[in-house]
Write an enzyme that holds these catalytic residues in place. Sequence first.
Site, PDB file in Angstrom:
ATOM      1  N   ARG A   1       6.457  -5.766 -10.804  1.00 42.73           N
ATOM      2  CA  ARG A   1       7.596  -6.347 -11.512  1.00 42.73           C
ATOM      3  C   ARG A   1       7.283  -7.819 -11.747  1.00 42.73           C
ATOM      4  NH1 ARG A   1       8.758  -2.230 -12.972  1.00 42.73           N
ATOM      5  NH2 ARG A   1      10.659  -1.010 -12.781  1.00 42.73           N
TER       6      ARG A   1
ATOM      7  N   ARG B   1       2.330   4.482  -2.757  1.00 46.91           N
ATOM      8  CA  ARG B   1       1.615   5.496  -3.556  1.00 46.91           C
ATOM      9  C   ARG B   1       0.690   4.858  -4.594  1.00 46.91           C
ATOM     10  NH1 ARG B   1       6.886   7.534  -3.734  1.00 46.91           N
ATOM     11  NH2 ARG B   1       7.192   9.626  -2.899  1.00 46.91           N
ATOM     12  N   ILE B   2       1.230   3.877  -5.348  1.00 50.12           N
ATOM     13  CA  ILE B   2       0.438   3.308  -6.446  1.00 50.12           C
ATOM     14  C   ILE B   2      -0.691   2.439  -5.886  1.00 50.12           C
ATOM     15  CG2 ILE B   2       0.497   1.882  -8.536  1.00 50.12           C
ATOM     16  CD1 ILE B   2       3.455   2.775  -8.891  1.00 50.12           C
TER      17      ILE B   2
ATOM     18  N   MET C   1       0.840  -1.207   0.000  1.00 50.42           N
ATOM     19  CA  MET C   1       0.000   0.000   0.000  1.00 50.42           C
ATOM     20  C   MET C   1       0.871   1.252   0.000  1.00 50.42           C
ATOM     21  SD  MET C   1      -3.062   0.901  -0.343  1.00 50.42           S
ATOM     22  CE  MET C   1      -4.553   0.009   0.125  1.00 50.42           C
TER      23      MET C   1
ATOM     24  N   GLU D   1      11.642  -9.598 -19.371  1.00 46.91           N
ATOM     25  CA  GLU D   1      11.160  -8.732 -20.467  1.00 46.91           C
ATOM     26  C   GLU D   1      12.261  -8.497 -21.500  1.00 46.91           C
ATOM     27  OE1 GLU D   1       9.457  -5.183 -18.754  1.00 46.91           O
ATOM     28  OE2 GLU D   1       8.156  -6.356 -17.457  1.00 46.91           O
TER      29      GLU D   1
ATOM     30  N   HIS E   1       4.316  -3.725 -20.702  1.00 45.83           N
ATOM     31  CA  HIS E   1       4.883  -2.779 -19.719  1.00 45.83           C
ATOM     32  C   HIS E   1       4.504  -1.322 -20.054  1.00 45.83           C
ATOM     33  CE1 HIS E   1       8.291  -2.349 -16.563  1.00 45.83           C
ATOM     34  NE2 HIS E   1       7.428  -1.359 -16.446  1.00 45.83           N
TER      35      HIS E   1
HETATM   36  C1  8YV Z   1       8.745   2.643 -16.202  1.00 46.89           C
HETATM   37  C2  8YV Z   1       8.148   1.243 -14.190  1.00 46.89           C
HETATM   38  O1  8YV Z   1       8.238   2.952 -17.438  1.00 46.89           O
HETATM   39  O2  8YV Z   1       8.944   3.187 -13.160  1.00 46.89           O
HETATM   40  C3  8YV Z   1       8.826   1.988 -13.120  1.00 46.89           C
HETATM   41  O3  8YV Z   1       9.253   1.321 -12.169  1.00 46.89           O
HETATM   42  O4  8YV Z   1       7.898   0.121 -14.072  1.00 46.89           O
HETATM   43  C4  8YV Z   1       7.761   1.796 -15.501  1.00 46.89           C
HETATM   44  O5  8YV Z   1       6.483   2.325 -15.419  1.00 46.89           O
HETATM   45  C5  8YV Z   1      10.064   1.984 -16.373  1.00 46.89           C
HETATM   46  O6  8YV Z   1      10.615   1.585 -15.175  1.00 46.89           O
HETATM   47  C6  8YV Z   1      11.017   2.885 -17.108  1.00 46.89           C
HETATM   48  O7  8YV Z   1      12.348   2.669 -16.721  1.00 46.89           O
END
Ligand code: 8YV
Length: 318
Positions: free
Chosen positions: A237, A159-160, A157, A266, A284
């Site tokens: 991730r 920010r996102i 929990m 990835e 992504h």
């Molecule tokens: C990014 C992300 O685009 O910021 C992060 O951790 O997963 C992505 O949304 C990516 O990391 C760019 O480096």
Amino acid sequence: MSEEPVIVVTRRWPEAVQDALRERHPGARLNEADRPLGPDGLRAALREADAVLPTVSDRLPAALFEGGVRARFLGNFGAGYDHVDVEAARRSGVVVTNTPGVLTESTADIAMTLILMVARRAGEGERELRAGRWAGWGPTHLLGSEVGGRTLGVIGMGRIGRAVARRAHFGFGMPVVFHNRSDVGDVPGATRLGSVEEVLEAADFVSLHVPGGGEPLIDAARLARMRPTAFLINTARGNVVDQDALVDALRSGAIAGAGLDVYADEPCVPETLRELDNAVLLPHLGSATLETRTAMGMLVLDNLDAFLRGEEPPNRVA
Ligand code: 8YV
């Protein structure tokens, strides 16, 4: 740093950010061709440049720092930084920064997109229509699951996680339960549970918002705790989930579906996952809006310039 520093940008950035970088540092080496540097190119960059500005597509393991580097600053374009061995960077005297905060809303939007797409079978429907296989409306055609009123489980929990919880609760009337290792105080509309397992058992949608790295948080045993009608959403991730165990759970019907934006290796996404209709798979896209990617780039530059002025960068992680 008295002389003009050597700055290497590993990928092409949004134009406005590249313009700002050129203005501040005319000699900065941009990557207009947008060809990933690869291990050899990154190794060379660390040895030739004072500052390297990488992304999630650049792996920087300990081996790349061995034998010493010239770089003193790594300004990651992204919030997550498990692609950088920050301990090795620290040992080599390299300051590492990231870009938190500016991608919260766009990433939460992608989590909601995945929740809606997987529940309403939007990917399946689009594939059917584009392939010319749609035979017309039918009372039992592509029936999905309701989203409104169903329980969202948030793991992590920060920010996102909060931004997803807010959308789900206040926008879709979803009760929200969550687990976070440390106390995060009150989260409006959400109830904290004592363990990851409790969240997995209670939720209709489980959305992951923890940092990557280490052993997968969601392994076969934890997938088995989810309801057979539940969906797993991953915008964090790929290595947070045991990808093979997830394929097994999706194949066997142990869970109903998954919405994924991130993968273990990835851009490789195994055929075993790509062939599953109950998986929605995005490449992504979490932070992929022009506004967010521009803000991320500007934050990299702010961190870089603070470092070059000899100040503490605002988003230092190592
Ligand atoms: C990014 C992300 O685009 O910021 C992060 O951790 O997963 C992505 O949304 C990516 O990391 C760019 O480096």
